[in-house]
Design a protein around this motif. Structure first.
Motif, mmCIF file in Angstrom:
data_model
loop_
_atom_site.group_PDB
_atom_site.id
_atom_site.type_symbol
_atom_site.label_atom_id
_atom_site.label_comp_id
_atom_site.label_asym_id
_atom_site.label_seq_id
_atom_site.Cartn_x
_atom_site.Cartn_y
_atom_site.Cartn_z
ATOM 1 N N UNK A 1 -90.524 -29.133 2.222
ATOM 2 C CA UNK A 1 -90.574 -29.962 3.179
ATOM 3 C C UNK A 1 -89.322 -29.985 3.857
ATOM 4 N N UNK A 2 -89.147 -30.553 4.675
ATOM 5 C CA UNK A 2 -88.139 -31.130 5.568
ATOM 6 C C UNK A 2 -87.782 -32.529 5.166
ATOM 7 N N UNK A 3 -86.206 -32.538 4.628
ATOM 8 C CA UNK A 3 -85.524 -33.924 3.998
ATOM 9 C C UNK A 3 -84.502 -33.773 4.524
ATOM 10 N N UNK A 4 -83.560 -35.571 5.065
ATOM 11 C CA UNK A 4 -82.663 -35.801 5.194
ATOM 12 C C UNK A 4 -82.311 -36.796 4.215
ATOM 13 N N UNK A 5 -80.747 -36.420 3.929
ATOM 14 C CA UNK A 5 -80.180 -37.574 3.432
ATOM 15 C C UNK A 5 -78.909 -38.262 4.143
ATOM 16 N N UNK A 6 -79.500 -39.847 4.493
ATOM 17 C CA UNK A 6 -78.705 -40.505 5.243
ATOM 18 C C UNK A 6 -77.663 -41.658 4.374
ATOM 19 N N UNK A 7 -76.475 -41.821 4.731
ATOM 20 C CA UNK A 7 -75.334 -43.181 4.228
ATOM 21 C C UNK A 7 -76.146 -44.134 3.736
ATOM 22 N N UNK A 8 -76.363 -44.793 2.494
ATOM 23 C CA UNK A 8 -76.693 -45.660 2.697
ATOM 24 C C UNK A 8 -76.304 -46.941 1.755
ATOM 25 N N UNK A 9 -74.528 -46.435 1.914
ATOM 26 C CA UNK A 9 -73.548 -47.849 1.248
ATOM 27 C C UNK A 9 -72.899 -47.000 0.101
ATOM 28 N N UNK A 10 -72.182 -48.585 -0.842
ATOM 29 C CA UNK A 10 -71.388 -47.542 -1.644
ATOM 30 C C UNK A 10 -71.892 -48.326 -2.790
ATOM 31 N N UNK A 11 -71.386 -47.440 -4.080
ATOM 32 C CA UNK A 11 -71.513 -48.163 -5.208
ATOM 33 C C UNK A 11 -70.029 -47.716 -6.137
ATOM 34 N N UNK A 12 -69.388 -48.432 -6.319
ATOM 35 C CA UNK A 12 -68.188 -48.829 -6.569
ATOM 36 C C UNK A 12 -67.324 -47.924 -5.824
ATOM 37 N N UNK A 13 -67.003 -48.217 -4.833
ATOM 38 C CA UNK A 13 -66.242 -47.396 -3.838
ATOM 39 C C UNK A 13 -66.143 -46.100 -3.565
ATOM 40 N N UNK B 1 -69.413 -43.444 -1.976
ATOM 41 C CA UNK B 1 -70.671 -43.035 -1.126
ATOM 42 C C UNK B 1 -72.357 -42.948 -2.090
ATOM 43 N N UNK B 2 -73.562 -43.174 -1.550
ATOM 44 C CA UNK B 2 -74.855 -43.198 -1.916
ATOM 45 C C UNK B 2 -75.842 -42.543 -1.347
ATOM 46 N N UNK B 3 -76.886 -42.738 -1.481
ATOM 47 C CA UNK B 3 -77.184 -41.221 0.228
ATOM 48 C C UNK B 3 -79.088 -41.857 -0.211
ATOM 49 N N UNK B 4 -79.768 -42.409 1.259
ATOM 50 C CA UNK B 4 -80.772 -42.300 1.097
ATOM 51 C C UNK B 4 -81.425 -41.194 1.048
#
Length: 480
Positions: free
Chosen positions: A438-450, A452-455
């Motif tokens: 399947x097609x999938x994309x990761x988008x920047x979601x914010x930061x935890x303890x400085x 990045x984390x992804x959606x």
């Protein structure tokens, strides 16, 4: 103390020229005469010279050759010939993808100095679209690992905190784009190797429907699971890059349009799925368990981003989790059997040339029985049919790309409640979608303890354009 944020903290390094500059902006500057392709290549060269000693993103760079190509692209522009939106744009290529004018080593001692006879098909398409290859980026050895710290050329380092991994196996591509050395880079994704480093380095990472982009000239890890993909600063840049990789087939469609028709080698036909109309997209949330451990801070940050994208509450998708064991079993049999087939002779004849961790994984892989591999392929077909039915009622699935923030270099276990191995944790939420193609994309979601984390958003097979269009129209970039 855990701190969540949607505002962008500073990088650990002074960023290069391309940090925060999108491809349309660069094209406009070239069209107006404020920049040339040669200027862009020089900016890339200066950033690589300054930043690469800190990040180890590149394993080979040829700025002189890139400048020669840039002069050709500038001459074409002066004559009114612009090949497309990548015309004159510097790009980086993962080191498991063939380039006729540069070595391709796969991050392995077995291939040091190896120079292919021809470009991979995807590289040829990028060049035809006007892109300028400035260098090759570090890959985890033979692309067989999600950490990016096992390569004959060393470990790539995360631009947000250089003591941490970038993720892998498209490790150098992530470091190069996130730090602003180049605006966009090519990666490959077999179980998350584009999306994992994108999430850990704060980038957009897109894996197409399996077979949508040719893998000819890409050194194989597990051919029935892997695909070339893109790491970029923004969704629009990823769209433009994928247009080139698909021979122009991925259109800059508006969100809410139908996926319309089939795609060349799609694993199933998604002819009527929409990624949302006037009432917004139908977004279903997939819980971490039992795919991966749950870090409450990461999950909360990503879920909030998913709700912003959906424009309201998320539907829960617990029905996905009942397939977790079947997905992981199929993935394990397919990937291990195919990886060992590629490397069987090297494992027997030249084991000393492997990184010990990669060699251990390959030796463990030879235990897969033929019947297990055949059964896994049949199970995958059954699961693809199950998820095709699910996407009749859902536009996209949403979940974290990675369950944790970037671990430290060489770290191999995740401490705390629900402790687990780093490799399994990094890949647990991405590899199911490779099994299904399947097609999938990761988008920047914010930061935890400085960090990045992804959606991660996942769509039906063949819904590549619609997924990219949804992300382009509804994703809100974290604030600079």
């Amino acid at each position: 103390m855990t701190e969540r944020s949607t505002s962008v903290p500073p990088l650990a390094v002074e960023p290069g020229f391309f940090r925060g500059r999108g491809i349309p902006e660069l094209q406009q500057a070239m069209a107006e005469g404020g920049l040339t392709a040669q200027d862009l290549v020089r900016h890339a060269g200066a950033a690589i010279e300054r930043l690469d000693p800190q990040l180890n993103a590149f394993v080979h760079v040829d700025i002189d050759a890139a400048l020669a190509t840039a002069r050709e692209r500038d001459a074409e522009r002066a004559q009114g010939k612009v090949r497309g939106p990548l015309h004159g744009i510097p790009v980086a290529i993962k080191d498991n993808v063939d380039t006729a004018d540069m070595p391709t080593t796969m991050g392995a001692a077995h291939f040091l100095g190896h120079r292919p006879r021809a470009d991979a098909h995807c590289v040829a398409l990028l060049r035809e679209a006007g892109a300028i290859v400035v260098g090759k980026t570090l890959t985890h050895e033979f692309a067989y690992g999600p950490t990016g710290d096992r390569s004959v050329q060393g470990a790539a380092r995360n631009p947000w905190r250089t003591s941490q991994i970038t993720g892998g196996s498209s490790a150098g591509s992530a470091a190069a784009v996130a730090s602003g050395m180049v605006p966009v880079a090519l990666g490959t994704d077999t179980g998350g190797s584009v999306r994992v480093p994108s999430a850990l380095c704060g980038l957009v990472g897109f894996k197409p429907t399996h077979g949508r982009v040719s893998d000819a000239g890409v050194f194989p890890l597990s051919p029935t699971l892997e695909d070339p993909g893109v790491l970029a600063n923004c969704v629009e840049d990823a769209q433009l890059f994928m247009q080139a990789l698909s021979g122009g087939a991925i259109a800059m469609a508006s969100a809410g349009g139908s996926t319309g028709g089939t795609t060349g080698n799609s694993t199933s036909n998604s002819t009527s799925n929409s990624t949302g109309g006037s009432e917004g997209p139908r977004v279903a949330w997939v819980p971490n368990a039992p795919f991966a451990i749950n870090d409450p801070a990461v999950t909360a940050c990503v879920r909030a981003a998913a709700q912003r994208l959906a424009g309201g509450p998320l539907r829960e998708a617990p029905e996905v989790t009942r397939h977790a064991r079947a997905l992981q079993t199929a993935l394990g049999a397919i990937q291990r059997a195919e990886a060992y087939e590629v490397h069987a002779e090297r494992v027997e004849d030249q084991p000393e040339k492997f990184d010990p961790e990669v060699l251990e994984r390959l030796r463990a892989s030879r235990g897969v029985q033929g019947w297990e591999y055949v059964r896994a392929l049949k199970e995958r077909a059954r699961l693809q049919a199950e998820f095709a039915r699910l996407f009749q009622d859902v536009d996209v699935l949403a979940l974290p790309t990675v369950a944790i923030t970037a671990p430290a270099l060489q770290q191999r276990s995740v401490a705390g409640p629900g402790s687990a191995g780093v490799r399994e944790t990094l890949l647990g939420l991405t590899n199911p979608w490779n099994v299904l193609g399947l097609p999938a994309i990761s988008l920047p979601a914010g930061w935890v303890n400085g960090l990045p984390v992804g959606l991660q958003l996942v769509a039906a097979a063949g819904a590549d354009e619609a997924l990219l269009a949804l992300a382009a129209s509804r994703w809100q970039a974290p604030r600079e």
